[in-house]
Scaffold this active site. Sequence first.
Site: not given
Ligand code: GLN
Length: 246
Positions: A95, A196
Site C-alpha cells: 500500500c 493488507h
Molecule cells: N495513505 C495512502 C492512501 O490512503 C496509503 C494507505 C495505506 O497504506 N493503507 O492511499
Amino acid sequence: MKELKILYLYPDILELYGDFGNIQVLRYRLEKRGFKAIIEPYSIGNPPPNFKDYDLVFAGGGADQEQGILAEDLIQYKQSIKEAVNDGVFFLLICGAYQLFGKYYKGVEGNIIPGLEVFDYYTEAIDDRKKRCIGNIVIETELNGKKTKVIGFENHGGQTFNISSPFGSVLMGNGNKFGDNHEGFFLPNVIATYLHGPLLAKNPELTDYIIKYCLDRKYNEDIILEPLDDAFENKCREQLLLLYNC
Ligand code: GLN
C-alpha cells in the site's frame, strides 16, 4: 543452515492494519523448515542499509501523514534501491510503500510526496476523505505458471495509474483504483500491492513463492520447500472465497 536476510523498512512508521504480520509469517514459514530468518529493521536515524546485502526488503502501509514524514528519508536511498531491484533483491511493498516506489503520491490534501521513481506508475488520492477503496479484496495472479487466488483487505484513497505489469486481476474489490480490473504491480522480484490482511497470513502459497525465489537466488539452487500443514489456512481461505463468491 541456510538463511534469508530481510530488511524491514520503517517498522515504526509504516505499520497500518497489522502489516508487521507479513514478517511474522515469513519468519514462521522459514523456521518451520529449518531455515534461519535474519530480520533487520531500518528507520529514520539508523545507519544507512546496504540494500544489496539483503535477500528481501519489506515495507508496509501508512497514512498520508506518515508517508510524508519518511519520504524525505527514503529518497536518499533512491539509487541504491534501484540497484538492489536490478540486482534481483526481492521487494514486498504494501500500500503506502507501494505508492512511494512510484513517481509520486498526491495525498488527499493535494500535497505531492515525491516517490523513488523506481517504477513508472504514480498515485493520486481523491480529494475527498470519504472516497476510499475500503473492503475485502480477492485477486487472481500467476505464480510460477500456476493461477493463484490472493485474498486480502484494502484501505486506500490513492488511485494508482500507469501500471505496466499488474500483480493480478480483480475478482472482487477495487484494485489499483475504484472499479479497476487490475491490482498491484508485479515483477519477478517485486510484489507491490494494496492487499493488507496481513497479506501473507491469508496466502501461504504466495509466501512460499517469495521464500523459494529468495532462497533459489541466494544459493543458486532449485530448492524444494517441504510442504507445511496449511489445513487451517486453507480452511479459512475456502470459507472466505465462499463468502466472497470468488
Ligand atoms: N495513505 C495512502 C492512501 O490512503 C496509503 C494507505 C495505506 O497504506 N493503507 O492511499
